[in-house]
Design a protein around this motif. Structure first.
Motif, short mmCIF file in Angstrom:
data_model
loop_
_atom_site.label_atom_id
_atom_site.label_comp_id
_atom_site.label_asym_id
_atom_site.label_seq_id
_atom_site.Cartn_x
_atom_site.Cartn_y
_atom_site.Cartn_z
N ALA A 180 6.80 1.24 3.67
CA ALA A 180 7.84 1.27 2.65
C ALA A 180 7.43 0.50 1.40
N LEU A 181 6.48 -0.42 1.54
CA LEU A 181 6.00 -1.18 0.39
C LEU A 181 5.10 -0.33 -0.51
N PHE A 182 4.65 0.81 0.01
CA PHE A 182 3.73 1.67 -0.74
C PHE A 182 4.28 3.09 -0.82
N ALA A 183 5.54 3.18 -1.21
CA ALA A 183 6.23 4.47 -1.22
C ALA A 183 5.64 5.46 -2.21
N ASP A 184 4.89 4.97 -3.21
CA ASP A 184 4.32 5.87 -4.21
C ASP A 184 2.96 6.42 -3.77
N SER A 185 2.53 6.11 -2.57
CA SER A 185 1.25 6.62 -2.08
C SER A 185 1.33 8.12 -1.83
N ASP A 186 0.20 8.80 -2.01
CA ASP A 186 0.16 10.24 -1.77
C ASP A 186 0.27 10.58 -0.29
N ALA A 187 -0.23 9.70 0.56
CA ALA A 187 -0.23 9.98 2.00
C ALA A 187 0.01 8.69 2.78
N LEU A 188 0.95 8.75 3.72
CA LEU A 188 1.25 7.65 4.63
C LEU A 188 0.95 8.13 6.04
N LEU A 189 -0.09 7.57 6.68
CA LEU A 189 -0.52 8.02 8.00
C LEU A 189 -0.38 6.90 9.02
N SER A 217 -19.86 -7.70 5.03
CA SER A 217 -19.66 -8.68 3.97
C SER A 217 -18.39 -8.36 3.20
N GLY A 218 -17.71 -9.38 2.78
CA GLY A 218 -16.50 -9.21 1.99
C GLY A 218 -15.23 -9.05 2.79
N LEU A 219 -15.31 -8.99 4.12
CA LEU A 219 -14.10 -8.88 4.92
C LEU A 219 -13.31 -10.18 4.87
N GLU A 220 -12.02 -10.07 4.63
CA GLU A 220 -11.15 -11.24 4.65
C GLU A 220 -9.75 -10.81 5.09
N SER A 221 -9.03 -11.74 5.69
CA SER A 221 -7.70 -11.44 6.20
C SER A 221 -6.67 -11.67 5.11
N LEU A 222 -5.99 -10.59 4.71
CA LEU A 222 -5.04 -10.64 3.61
C LEU A 222 -3.62 -10.33 4.10
N SER A 223 -2.64 -10.84 3.36
CA SER A 223 -1.24 -10.51 3.62
C SER A 223 -0.88 -9.22 2.88
N VAL A 224 -0.05 -8.41 3.52
CA VAL A 224 0.38 -7.17 2.88
C VAL A 224 1.10 -7.45 1.57
N GLN A 225 1.73 -8.62 1.48
CA GLN A 225 2.44 -8.98 0.25
C GLN A 225 1.48 -9.17 -0.92
N ASP A 226 0.24 -9.52 -0.64
CA ASP A 226 -0.74 -9.70 -1.70
C ASP A 226 -1.08 -8.40 -2.40
N LEU A 227 -0.83 -7.27 -1.72
CA LEU A 227 -1.21 -5.96 -2.26
C LEU A 227 -0.01 -5.08 -2.57
N ALA A 228 1.19 -5.62 -2.39
CA ALA A 228 2.40 -4.80 -2.47
C ALA A 228 2.61 -4.15 -3.83
N ASP A 229 2.06 -4.75 -4.89
CA ASP A 229 2.26 -4.19 -6.24
C ASP A 229 1.13 -3.26 -6.65
N GLN A 230 0.22 -2.93 -5.72
CA GLN A 230 -0.91 -2.06 -6.03
C GLN A 230 -0.66 -0.64 -5.52
N HIS A 231 -1.29 0.32 -6.17
CA HIS A 231 -1.17 1.71 -5.74
C HIS A 231 -2.36 2.09 -4.87
N PHE A 232 -2.07 2.74 -3.73
CA PHE A 232 -3.10 3.27 -2.84
C PHE A 232 -2.83 4.75 -2.63
N ASP A 233 -3.89 5.55 -2.70
CA ASP A 233 -3.72 6.99 -2.49
C ASP A 233 -3.33 7.28 -1.05
N THR A 234 -3.92 6.55 -0.12
CA THR A 234 -3.62 6.74 1.31
C THR A 234 -3.41 5.38 1.96
#
Length: 254
Positions: A88-97, A58-75
């Motif tokens: 590159a849109l999430f350069a402030d993340s602690d981990a990029l895998l 439940s709650g799965l939906e297809s989103l564009s990366v641009q919709d989340l570009a201004d948000q911070h993600f730890d990973t």
């Protein structure tokens, strides 16, 4: 609360499976999202594969990366090569895998989705095992592999991996080297935070420190199991020791 983002091209299969699986395995301690460069809608087989495993979709939906570009993600975890540039849109993340998973969508039937989900569950389970506990240890990969680069220190670590507790005299007898040499290496391992000591009367026992990061313990276990013959002779020498001292419940740190 930790925030994790999965990225792939269409946000229709791999990243949707990963989002649901991560949420299922991590529980309430992690907020999970997924997105794509060119969202295509969720493939119906995603829901079928998840339902077979008893995973809530439940709650799965297809989103564009641009919709989340201004948000911070730890990973941020990319699941295909085409999505890796989007980190590159999430350069402030602690981990990029980057986890490279083959897209199941072009393949017929449900089996490719089942296989992808199984592989994602295995990878996510390992990720959570290695990253689920906060540690105050300052040890990083460079420090760890520097410690393991000496053949004698590596054997000491592998003996402790098997025996859990050892004394200096155990190591002197099993390794066939002098006590001063063994003591120097033990002191280095203790100073690096890998080993700790406990005293019982005149005896001092060495073991892995209690707050050793899970990923470090996993490395030691993998090395030991992947090289089963690495301390054969040392194990034989240990087995021949008479009245070998073992710790009891009265041990205290020193």
């Amino acid at each position: 609360m930790k925030r994790i983002l999965f990225l792939c091209t269409g946000n229709s299969a791999r990243s949707q499976l990963a989002e649901a699986a991560m949420r299922h395995l991590a529980g309430n301690g992690v907020e999970v999202c997924s997105a794509g460069m060119r969202p295509e809608g969720v493939d119906p087989r995603v829901y079928e594969a998840l339902a077979e495993q008893g995973i809530d979709s439940s709650g799965l939906e297809s989103l564009s990366v641009q919709d989340l570009a201004d948000q911070h993600f730890d990973t941020v975890i990319t699941l295909c090569d085409k999505a890796s540039d989007e980190c590159a849109l999430f350069a402030d993340s602690d981990a990029l895998l980057h986890w490279d998973f083959k897209d199941p969508k072009p393949l017929p039937g449900l089996k490719p989705f089942r296989d992808t989900l199984d592989a994602l569950i295995a990878r996510i389970s390992l990720f959570l095992m290695l990253n689920g506990t906060e540690s105050t240890s300052a040890m990083g990969p460079v420090e760890l592999f520097k410690v393991m680069s000496d053949p004698l220190r590596l054997k000491i670590l592998m003996i402790i991996e098997d025996e859990q507790w050892v004394t200096v005299s155990d190591l002197v007898e099993s390794l066939g080297v002098s006590q001063p040499k063994v003591s120097r290496h033990l002191a280095l391992l203790r100073d690096s935070g890998v080993l700790e000591t406990r005293r019982e009367g005149q005896w001092i026992f060495y073991r892995y420190t209690e707050n050793l990061p899970v990923w470090v313990r996993h490395v030691f276990t993998t090395v030991r199991n992947g090289n089963p013959g690495i301390i054969n002779q040392e194990k034989l020498q240990l087995s021949q020791l008479q009245q070998r001292k073992v710790p009891d419940n009265r041990s205290v740190k020193v």
